[in-house]
Motif scaffolding. Sequence first.
Motif, PDB file in Angstrom:
ATOM      1  N   SER A  13       0.450  21.769  22.796  1.00  0.00           N
ATOM      2  CA  SER A  13       0.925  20.913  21.590  1.00  0.00           C
ATOM      3  C   SER A  13      -0.313  20.782  20.649  1.00  0.00           C
ATOM      4  O   SER A  13       0.062  20.850  19.306  1.00  0.00           O
ATOM      5  N   GLU A  34     -11.037  18.844  23.226  1.00  0.00           N
ATOM      6  CA  GLU A  34     -10.289  18.976  24.685  1.00  0.00           C
ATOM      7  C   GLU A  34     -11.171  18.559  25.801  1.00  0.00           C
ATOM      8  O   GLU A  34     -12.535  18.874  25.648  1.00  0.00           O
ATOM      9  N   GLY A  35     -10.789  17.955  26.568  1.00  0.00           N
ATOM     10  CA  GLY A  35     -11.511  17.000  27.618  1.00  0.00           C
ATOM     11  C   GLY A  35     -12.118  17.999  28.784  1.00  0.00           C
ATOM     12  O   GLY A  35     -13.125  17.725  29.403  1.00  0.00           O
ATOM     13  N   TRP A  42      -1.370  22.566  30.997  1.00  0.00           N
ATOM     14  CA  TRP A  42      -0.821  22.828  31.997  1.00  0.00           C
ATOM     15  C   TRP A  42      -0.407  24.564  32.208  1.00  0.00           C
ATOM     16  O   TRP A  42       0.035  25.154  33.088  1.00  0.00           O
ATOM     17  N   VAL A 257     -12.098  12.432  25.069  1.00  0.00           N
ATOM     18  CA  VAL A 257     -12.203  11.415  24.110  1.00  0.00           C
ATOM     19  C   VAL A 257     -12.306  10.061  24.839  1.00  0.00           C
ATOM     20  O   VAL A 257     -11.452   9.926  25.827  1.00  0.00           O
ATOM     21  N   VAL A 454       9.852  18.256  27.110  1.00  0.00           N
ATOM     22  CA  VAL A 454       8.687  18.728  27.870  1.00  0.00           C
ATOM     23  C   VAL A 454       8.538  20.246  28.065  1.00  0.00           C
ATOM     24  O   VAL A 454       7.639  20.753  28.269  1.00  0.00           O
ATOM     25  N   VAL A 456       7.860  23.907  26.582  1.00  0.00           N
ATOM     26  CA  VAL A 456       6.916  24.814  25.948  1.00  0.00           C
ATOM     27  C   VAL A 456       7.385  24.643  24.435  1.00  0.00           C
ATOM     28  O   VAL A 456       6.447  24.365  23.636  1.00  0.00           O
TER      29      VAL A 456
END
Length: 477
Positions: A13, A34-35, A42, A257, A454, A456
Amino acid sequence: MGRTVVVLGGGISGLAASYHLSRAPCPPKVVLVEGSERLGGWIRSVRGPNGAIFELGPRGIRPAGALGARTLLLVSELGLDSEVLPVRGDHPAAQNRFLYVGGALHALPTGLRGLLRPSPPFSKPLFWAGLRELTKPRGKEPDETVHSFAQRRLGPEVASLAMDSLCRGVFAGNSRELSIRSCFPSLFQAEQTHRSVLLGLLLGAGRTPQPDSALIRQALAERWSQWSLRGGLEMLPQALETHLTSRGVSVLRGQPVCGLSLQAEGRWKVSLRDSSLEADHVISAIPASVLSELLPAEAAPLARALSAITAVSVAVVNLQYRGAHLPVQGFGHLVPSSEDPGVLGIVYDSVAFPEQDGSPPGLRVTVMLGGSWLQTLEASGCVLSQELFQQRAQEAAATQLGLKELPSHCLVHLHKNSIPQYTLGHWQKLEAARQFLAAHRLPLTLAGASYEGVAVNDCIESGRQAAVSVLGTEPNG
Ligand SMILES: Cc1cc2nc3c(=O)[nH]c(=O)nc-3n(C[C@H](O)[C@H](O)[C@H](O)COP(=O)(O)OP(=O)(O)OC[C@H]3O[C@@H](n4cnc5c(N)ncnc54)[C@H](O)[C@@H]3O)c2cc1C
């Protein structure tokens, strides 16, 4: 100075949002945060020792409808056409799906003839459930559980076998808790508009304009039911990353974040572990419940609405067998909760995509575990070991598919809180969030699997829509 848009989350997303922002005629400065150390969320594909591809998350994307076509357009724009592996309409993986009920596999009926014949595990031909549906009055509630909706319109067997299994297959969820309005909006709308789901689906919701490309025309002509990419679906986020970098988007990895605060000038301060970013606008493509914990005190009502959007875990067990054969050919089978509370279903990966079997080739299947079995285990606080999931999956493959030998390769992953649950009244949470954002003119846009789909395709569309709302216009090439 140009505007800065910070996109939170490098799953599909957030990548799609950044992609569409970066293609605007006059793009803002885009920073994607991005963490974790990798992009794709996923979507993750792993290569086995014999070169086989194992999908740890999604394994097939549907080309149908306007959203399916848009994703195919994206694939072409990224230069991935030659990597696409289609499942054509005449292929067994497109035609056959099974339910595992009463210790046996049952093919789901297809076509009018299939509906007229007796089709176990259903006690009567499904034609009768259809006839009953046409005579039922329209529901009056603004929302209803999937189970109650299906029971009311199609009868108890369709509700407890077919819809129960479908909810487990798509959402790893419970049909008695999930919302028909949010999980299957086309069924809900069909009843609202035409009084009957069948009539509504037959007459259609009217044609939505659809993009056009050679790949989209091919998918339509060959009636693809789904597609993947030769090297696995992770090729899609990888190609998006390459594109973003070439367009000057800053991609920060390994930077979770930790907080969002509003500055006096209406800008955001996005706090990272050791630094911070300033943003004129934030697109959040991280899970709703994670965002709820990052919002400032001024946004407490929004945080409350978002924290109520929960997610369930799924254990994915990829198995490969040497010299083994399946008893049936098809996409896979689903298991209703009454049959097994833990096994959601098994996907026959090798049937749909034999090109990914490696060399020497081996039969690949994926066992999805979850449901009330996993929820009880998680709640009990006991150690959820790889061995536990592997053993449960191998037992399921042996009992349900006759794969009794030991697998030559096995991968086990527990995806914690991976599938958002659109439970009864989900639409009210979205409405509360929308109203708060509008009333307070917060420069924040929500995207991702937590909200309106949900799959893709839905996630990519949510990213595109977020970009459109930030740009105030459709992005183009
Ligand atoms: C096992 C499984 C099988 C599936 N099968 C299919 C399928 O066959 N077909 C299909 O269409 N769909 C399928 N889906 C659904 C689909 O894959 C997902 O809904 C979709 O990939 C979610 O994308 P997303 O970008 O919204 O979220 P995510 O993939 O969750 O991405 C969110 C990103 O945000 C990052 N993040 C989180 N917190 C922070 C933070 N504080 N700071 C920065 N970054 C953060 C995460 O690390 C992650 O990378 C499946 C899902 C699963 C789990």
